[in-house]
Design an enzyme around this catalytic site. Structure first.
Site, PDB file in Angstrom:
ATOM      1  N   HIS A  48       0.903  -1.273  -0.095  1.00 41.49           N
ATOM      2  CA  HIS A  48      -0.053   0.093  -0.070  1.00 41.49           C
ATOM      3  C   HIS A  48       0.932   1.298  -0.005  1.00 41.49           C
ATOM      4  CE1 HIS A  48      -2.755   3.173   1.079  1.00 41.49           C
ATOM      5  NE2 HIS A  48      -2.458   3.213   2.217  1.00 41.49           N
ATOM      6  N   HIS A  72       3.653   6.735   5.615  1.00 40.45           N
ATOM      7  CA  HIS A  72       2.521   7.411   5.862  1.00 40.45           C
ATOM      8  C   HIS A  72       1.729   6.483   7.059  1.00 40.45           C
ATOM      9  CE1 HIS A  72       0.169   5.381   2.899  1.00 40.45           C
ATOM     10  NE2 HIS A  72      -0.732   5.434   3.675  1.00 40.45           N
ATOM     11  N   GLU A  76       1.214   5.481  12.886  1.00 36.70           N
ATOM     12  CA  GLU A  76      -0.467   4.902  13.396  1.00 36.70           C
ATOM     13  C   GLU A  76      -0.011   3.594  13.863  1.00 36.70           C
ATOM     14  OE1 GLU A  76      -3.660   6.008  13.329  1.00 36.70           O
ATOM     15  OE2 GLU A  76      -2.182   7.540  13.723  1.00 36.70           O
ATOM     16  N   ASP A  77       0.665   2.530  13.023  1.00 32.42           N
ATOM     17  CA  ASP A  77       0.436   1.064  13.286  1.00 32.42           C
ATOM     18  C   ASP A  77       1.666   0.862  13.968  1.00 32.42           C
ATOM     19  OD1 ASP A  77      -1.541   1.297  11.483  1.00 32.42           O
ATOM     20  OD2 ASP A  77      -0.355   0.791   9.586  1.00 32.42           O
ATOM     21  N   ASP A 139      -3.144   8.465  -1.230  1.00 31.19           N
ATOM     22  CA  ASP A 139      -3.584   7.305  -0.562  1.00 31.19           C
ATOM     23  C   ASP A 139      -5.006   6.954  -0.665  1.00 31.19           C
ATOM     24  OD1 ASP A 139      -3.565   5.593   2.129  1.00 31.19           O
ATOM     25  OD2 ASP A 139      -4.771   7.190   3.166  1.00 31.19           O
ATOM     26  N   ASP A 259     -25.172  11.142 -27.560  1.00 31.97           N
ATOM     27  CA  ASP A 259     -25.220  11.850 -28.903  1.00 31.97           C
ATOM     28  C   ASP A 259     -23.987  12.841 -29.047  1.00 31.97           C
ATOM     29  OD1 ASP A 259     -26.521   9.963 -30.094  1.00 31.97           O
ATOM     30  OD2 ASP A 259     -28.505  10.870 -29.883  1.00 31.97           O
TER      31      ASP A 259
HETATM   32 MN    MN Z   1      -2.931   4.469   4.025  1.00 31.61          MN
END
Ligand code: MN
Length: 707
Positions: A48, A72, A76-77, A139, A259
């Site tokens: 990702h 990025h 968070e993780d 993202d 059209d």
């Molecule tokens: Mn992300």
């Protein structure tokens, strides 16, 4: 190592070798941090951030932004702090990643249309650095492209958010290609059936009209060549979502929308645009009212082109957009085009300045006057400098002026909430009322039924609503308290004349109110409390109007002083010159607009006034029942020794008193002077405090300060 995922230099041909090797370092770092994590599709998580970085590479973003894109989701993780990231990859990268993480935390919930615009503004305001928004858009683009693996309910939520928030932001920033792709993907996930039907119809329509489109394109190409111009002519594909929107909004059938044949003509420079337009108008008859010159007047997002519509060779309308290559790049990539096509060797800061200027103009912001040298070090753009956007507990977004506090928020919610607020919870944490709110804060107000607005709030509220409400409340409160005091002052005055308020009948009241040019009894009483009328005068007037009252012999009643409890509110003030406490002999002064001010009987500050203006003074006494604590000032001479203040303070506490304030003279002599304001119930209590202090060996002298 997973061979399928690797940083491929061909996506970043514009980076210098040193920049690329630093990026590769960030890649290894991110890969290690996400090790073992998988996406919903089962792919390794690193796929990702890698894909997001490649999208940004397509926009030729600088290496800081690319590094931040790789990292990025790391904050968070994984268990890494912003500080650690700053040490490894630089402050700028850490700020960018932090900015993206902050945006990730807020979710769009409301279904209200008006809220969507606020939400978009909030995101833009929070981003501060335009690169944060670009990373966030890349993202979201990748997440939308891979939405298939996500459970249906979440898929719909993300698709709706994309449609209402992120696609319009991409449009606003002029990222046309991203805008359309996000819309298509969101539409597909929100309405899978409609999308499938329309996509199929679009495909077969394309096949049917291929020949017609080819012929028209060839005719256009030839005519432009006859005019001696170099041009690229492309048949324009219709997006499924924009077809759908046209059908719904303009009540057209699918074939009516299809059209219309669309073409794009790309030429070398601006004069060529107008020449090409002339060529086209000589080929097919233009449809009146359809010509638009977005070159002379660009759209708000920077878009430039000539638009025209012609009656085509098959009778249906032909829509043509004419633009230069450069205009085309801006039309497709908007803000990103400034990174994309920067000239070789031009310093990045120039590009960023240009971008900033461009953003400012497209967002209709006043450019800062002159100060261009400190314009920005990096692309920090405060897109909405005058507003902050905050959440209510229910997820509504409200916009307040920059600098607004918890109190402003409370009054915005409701006047009653403002009038009774005591504190606020900001992002779940208890905060004082004066706390300034920041973008994205979630605010909850804590109220208490007994609480009232405080005049000090006026010093920091920012909204007119809060200010007006606080003023109004204080005024009303003062009026009521003044009326109560007025009644007591009047009763005292009547008692010295041998009567009482209870002895006055309504008729006398009415006539006295009229004589005194007041609108009501309440107003007259408030005037008395505020010192605008003298109690003795009104008392005599009342008695004159009371029937039979004239002939009675009046004996002054005993105990006709006004009782002071200290809890009267704004109508009664204890003079700060002498700070009287219960047990002190006191005297009251009524001054215009000030209400009753209570002084100590021996206060030197008022000596002259008592002699010269005796009418202003009334007898007052302490109410024996008062339970309030009163401030008293003490001056202590203390040995200048470590710990002396602590010992003194402890002793004051031991004696059951609070310290209101303390200050010390700044001298280095053997003795120092400490000034205390302590809270005591009365003189006896104060005497107890003083006795306790005498026991502290450091204390050499104690004086109660009365002026
Ligand atoms: Mn992300």
């Amino acid at each position: 190592m997973d061979v399928a995922h690797a940083l491929d230099p061909s996506h970043f041909p514009y980076l210098k070798p040193a920049e690329f090797s630093r990026l590769a370092e960030a890649y290894r770092y991110s890969e290690a941090a996400h090790l073992g994590q998988v996406r919903q599709s089962g792919e390794a998580y690193i796929s990702h951030p890698l894909a997001v970085t490649e999208i940004l590479g397509g926009w030729h973003l600088d290496s800081q932004a690319l590094t931040a894109a790789l990292l990025h989701d790391v904050l968070e993780d994984a268990a890494i702090s912003k500080e650690e990231m700053a040490q490894s990859f630089g402050r700028q990268v850490a700020e960018l990643v932090d900015g993206v993480s902050k945006l990730d935390k807020i979710e769009f919930q409301s279904a209200e249309h008006a809220q969507a615009e606020n939400f978009r503004k909030m995101l833009l305001a929070m981003a501060r650095d335009v690169r944060v928004i670009l990373i966030k858009l890349a993202d979201r683009l990748h997440n939308m492209r891979t939405l298939g693996a996500v459970p249906p309910a979440k898929r719909r939520r993300i698709a709706r958010e994309t449609m209402e928030i992120y696609a319009p932001i991409a449009n606003r920033l002029g990222l046309n290609a991203v805008f359309h792709e996000l819309q298509e993907l969101a539409f597909e996930n929100l309405h899978p059936m409609r999308f499938r039907v329309l996509a199929l119809a679009t495909q077969s329509a394309r096949g049917n009209r291929r020949e017609a489109v080819g012929r028209t394109a060839a005719a256009i190409r030839n005519r432009i060549a006859e005019y001696g111009l170099d041009a690229t002519v492309i048949g324009r594909e219709k997006h499924v979502y924009s077809t759908y929107k046209k059908m719904v909004e303009k009540h057209l059938s699918f074939s009516e929308v299809h059209d219309i044949h669309g073409f794009r003509v790309l030429v070398k420079d601006q004069p060529a645009c107008y020449l090409a337009l002339g060529a086209l108008h000589s080929l097919y008859k233009p449809i009146p009212g359809k010509f638009k010159d977005y070159i002379a007047i660009p759209k708000a997002n920077g878009y430039q082109s000539l638009h025209t519509a012609l009656i085509g060779p098959y009778g249906g309308p032909v829509e043509v957009q004419i633009r230069t290559e450069k205009m085309h790049r801006v039309a497709e990539s908007g803000v990103a085009s400034h990174w994309m096509y920067k000239e070789e060797g031009s310093p990045l800061s120039d590009v960023q300045k240009e971008t900033h200027r461009w953003l400012q103009s497209l967002l209709d912001l006043q450019s800062q006057s002159g100060d261009s040298h400190e314009f920005l070090e990096h692309v920090k753009v405060d897109l909405f400098p005058d507003e902050v956007y905050v959440f209510t507990p229910k997820g509504r977004i409200i916009s307040l002026p920059r600098g607004a506090t918890v109190v402003d928020f409370a009054y915005f919610v409701h006047t009653d909430v403002g009038n009774s607020c005591v504190a606020g919870k900001v992002n779940g944490e208890l905060m004082p009322l004066r706390t300034e709110l920041r973008n994205g804060d979630r605010v909850e107000i804590i109220t208490a039924s007994h609480s009232r607005p405080n005049p000090a709030w006026l010093q920091y509220v920012r909204t007119g609503k809060a200010r007006a409400n606080i003023r109004h409340f204080l005024k009303t409160m003062q009026y009521e308290e003044s009326a109560q005091l007025g009644l007591r002052l009047l009763d005292q005055a009547l008692k010295t004349l041998g009567s009482a308020v209870t002895a006055i009948d309504d008729a006398s009241w009415e006539r006295t109110v009229r004589d005194s040019v007041a609108r009501s009894r309440q107003e007259l009483l408030a005037d008395l409390g505020l010192g605008k009328q003298l109690p003795a005068v009104i008392a005599r007037r009342l008695l004159r109007h009371t029937e039979g009252g004239r002939d009675e012999a009046r004996v002054p009643a005993k105990g006709s002083s006004v009782l002071i409890r200290g809890t009267e509110g704004v109508a009664v003030q204890l003079a700060s010159c002498c700070r009287p406490i219960p047990g002190d002999r006191i005297v009251g002064s009524i001054k215009k607009g000030q209400g009753l001010v209570v002084h100590a009987d021996d206060c030197r500050a008022v000596k002259r006034s008592r002699k010269n203006e005796p009418d202003q003074w009334v007898d007052v006494e302490w109410d024996p029942a008062t339970t309030k604590l009163f401030p008293a000032a003490l001056k202590l001479m203390v040995t200048n020794q470590r710990g002396a203040l602590a010992r003194v303070a402890a002793e004051i506490g031991e004696a059951g008193s609070n310290i209101d304030s303390v200050s010390m003279d700044d001298d280095r002599a053997v003795y120092t002077t400490m000034h205390f304001v302590v809270e005591v119930a009365n003189r006896r209590h104060l005497a107890r405090v003083i006795r306790s202090l005498r026991r502290v060996s450091d204390v050499k002298r104690i004086v109660r300060v009365k002026d």
